[in-house]
Scaffold this motif. Sequence first.
Motif, short mmCIF file in Angstrom:
data_model
loop_
_atom_site.label_atom_id
_atom_site.label_comp_id
_atom_site.label_asym_id
_atom_site.label_seq_id
_atom_site.Cartn_x
_atom_site.Cartn_y
_atom_site.Cartn_z
N ALA A 101 0.83 -1.21 0.00
CA ALA A 101 0.00 0.00 0.00
C ALA A 101 0.86 1.26 0.00
O ALA A 101 1.97 1.28 0.56
CB ALA A 101 -0.91 0.01 1.23
N THR A 102 0.36 2.30 -0.63
CA THR A 102 0.94 3.62 -0.47
C THR A 102 0.57 4.12 0.92
O THR A 102 -0.60 4.06 1.31
CB THR A 102 0.40 4.60 -1.53
OG1 THR A 102 0.75 4.13 -2.83
CG2 THR A 102 0.96 5.99 -1.33
N VAL A 103 1.54 4.61 1.67
CA VAL A 103 1.29 5.08 3.04
C VAL A 103 1.41 6.60 3.07
O VAL A 103 2.43 7.17 2.66
CB VAL A 103 2.28 4.46 4.03
CG1 VAL A 103 1.96 4.94 5.45
CG2 VAL A 103 2.22 2.94 3.96
N LEU A 104 0.36 7.25 3.55
CA LEU A 104 0.32 8.70 3.70
C LEU A 104 0.41 9.04 5.18
O LEU A 104 -0.48 8.69 5.96
CB LEU A 104 -0.98 9.25 3.11
CG LEU A 104 -1.21 10.77 3.22
CD1 LEU A 104 -0.19 11.53 2.39
CD2 LEU A 104 -2.63 11.12 2.78
N LEU A 105 1.50 9.69 5.59
CA LEU A 105 1.72 10.06 6.98
C LEU A 105 1.48 11.55 7.17
O LEU A 105 1.91 12.36 6.34
CB LEU A 105 3.15 9.73 7.41
CG LEU A 105 3.58 8.27 7.39
CD1 LEU A 105 5.06 8.16 7.74
CD2 LEU A 105 2.74 7.45 8.35
N PHE A 106 0.84 11.90 8.28
CA PHE A 106 0.61 13.30 8.62
C PHE A 106 1.55 13.71 9.75
O PHE A 106 1.57 13.08 10.81
CB PHE A 106 -0.83 13.52 9.07
CG PHE A 106 -1.81 13.57 7.93
CD1 PHE A 106 -2.32 14.78 7.49
CD2 PHE A 106 -2.22 12.40 7.31
CE1 PHE A 106 -3.22 14.83 6.43
CE2 PHE A 106 -3.12 12.44 6.26
CZ PHE A 106 -3.61 13.66 5.81
N ASN A 107 2.32 14.77 9.53
CA ASN A 107 3.08 15.30 10.65
C ASN A 107 2.22 16.33 11.38
O ASN A 107 1.10 16.63 10.96
CB ASN A 107 4.42 15.88 10.20
CG ASN A 107 4.29 17.08 9.28
OD1 ASN A 107 3.20 17.64 9.10
ND2 ASN A 107 5.40 17.52 8.71
N GLY A 108 2.73 16.87 12.48
CA GLY A 108 1.95 17.80 13.28
C GLY A 108 2.07 19.23 12.79
O GLY A 108 3.12 19.62 12.25
N PRO A 109 1.03 20.03 12.97
CA PRO A 109 1.09 21.44 12.56
C PRO A 109 1.95 22.25 13.52
O PRO A 109 2.21 21.82 14.65
CB PRO A 109 -0.37 21.87 12.62
CG PRO A 109 -0.97 21.02 13.70
CD PRO A 109 -0.27 19.68 13.58
N ASP A 110 2.37 23.42 13.07
CA ASP A 110 3.11 24.33 13.94
C ASP A 110 2.10 25.03 14.83
O ASP A 110 1.37 25.91 14.40
CB ASP A 110 3.88 25.35 13.10
CG ASP A 110 4.78 26.24 13.94
OD1 ASP A 110 4.69 26.18 15.19
OD2 ASP A 110 5.56 27.00 13.36
N ILE A 111 2.03 24.61 16.08
CA ILE A 111 1.00 25.10 17.00
C ILE A 111 1.57 26.16 17.97
O ILE A 111 1.07 26.31 19.08
CB ILE A 111 0.35 23.93 17.76
CG1 ILE A 111 1.37 22.81 18.10
CG2 ILE A 111 -0.74 23.29 16.95
CD1 ILE A 111 2.31 23.13 19.19
N GLY A 112 2.59 26.88 17.52
CA GLY A 112 3.22 27.86 18.38
C GLY A 112 2.30 28.95 18.87
O GLY A 112 2.47 29.47 19.98
N SER A 113 1.30 29.31 18.08
CA SER A 113 0.39 30.38 18.46
C SER A 113 -0.96 29.87 18.94
O SER A 113 -1.91 30.64 19.09
CB SER A 113 0.17 31.32 17.27
OG SER A 113 -0.40 30.63 16.17
N THR A 114 -1.06 28.54 19.17
CA THR A 114 -2.34 27.94 19.55
C THR A 114 -2.42 27.74 21.06
O THR A 114 -1.52 27.13 21.65
CB THR A 114 -2.50 26.56 18.86
OG1 THR A 114 -2.31 26.72 17.46
CG2 THR A 114 -3.88 25.98 19.13
N PRO A 115 -3.48 28.24 21.70
CA PRO A 115 -3.63 28.03 23.15
C PRO A 115 -3.59 26.55 23.51
O PRO A 115 -4.04 25.70 22.75
CB PRO A 115 -5.00 28.65 23.46
CG PRO A 115 -5.23 29.63 22.36
CD PRO A 115 -4.59 29.04 21.14
N VAL A 116 -3.05 26.22 24.67
CA VAL A 116 -2.92 24.86 25.19
C VAL A 116 -1.84 24.08 24.44
O VAL A 116 -0.89 23.58 25.03
CB VAL A 116 -4.25 24.07 25.14
CG1 VAL A 116 -4.06 22.67 25.68
CG2 VAL A 116 -5.32 24.79 25.93
N LEU A 117 -1.96 23.99 23.12
CA LEU A 117 -1.05 23.15 22.35
C LEU A 117 0.34 23.74 22.20
O LEU A 117 1.30 23.01 21.96
CB LEU A 117 -1.65 22.89 20.96
CG LEU A 117 -3.02 22.23 20.91
CD1 LEU A 117 -3.45 22.02 19.47
CD2 LEU A 117 -3.03 20.92 21.67
#
Length: 287
Positions: free
Chosen positions: A132-148
């Motif tokens: 199978a072709t595998v599609l991986l998601f990395n994490g967003p840049d959450i520097g300006s996001t509350p909590v995260l």
Amino acid sequence: MSTISDRLSPGVEDGPDGYHHPWHRYVALGDSFTEGIGDPDQNNPGRHRGWADRLAEELSHGAPDFAYANLAIRGRLLGRILDEQLEPALELRPDLVSLSAGGNDLLRPGSDPDALALRLDGAVGRLADSGATVLLFNGPDIGSTPVLSAIRGKVAIYNENLRVIAARHDAVIADMWALRKLSDPRMWDSDRLHFSPLGHHTIAIMALEALNVRHSLEPMEPRPMPARSWRAARSEDLVWAREYFVPWVVRRLRHKSSGDGILAKRPTAQPVFGAGAPLGSGEASAS
């Protein structure tokens, strides 16, 4: 073994509706992000659409034999995603698999992004070895996001590990860190932890482009958010803390998950639209 360039669509208009890609069965694995939380299905109250449904809808154009399953369940940690979803996914014999996992782990104190990546590596290897072709998601840049924002450093380390894993197993990276549109508050749900319908729509476009698939989705141009006074903004912060943040903390302390008792919304691979599609998969607009 085939290479990424061998498997990805060249984007030429040789399909019945001007679409072309090599996949016939897509299975999505993950947590609330892939389940679609934050993007309610207006046609089916209580259900959610999300980027994966939007991706599958586009992939189904001009492909009458295309089937889609979504095994993701909100609140799942990486270990449970792999323990509960990997084998069922392989049994469905997909030729395209998306996997997004580890975000909930990174939110927990003491979590180790290197250790998480080590376990993920083995799972990606098994999926890739299936053909199978595998599609991986990395994490967003959450520097300006509350909590995260407090875990921005761990997300960055995890992302670099994901790039190594993708290179090792010939997987495709859906690069959310580079998707700067996600810094727009309109991309986030009111709980500030999940993406809004606009966010899921934007991520679906990015994923399709990572797969080099021609699609019909257009970037949305919503009206700017109305200006808020400082007092109104602080009031909204208090409401958010009471309705979302405090319950989230309480669940962590009680070792509970928002996904306890929840089942996968599409446990089998079925047509995206039509009589064979399960409830909750009816065709909807891209907006």
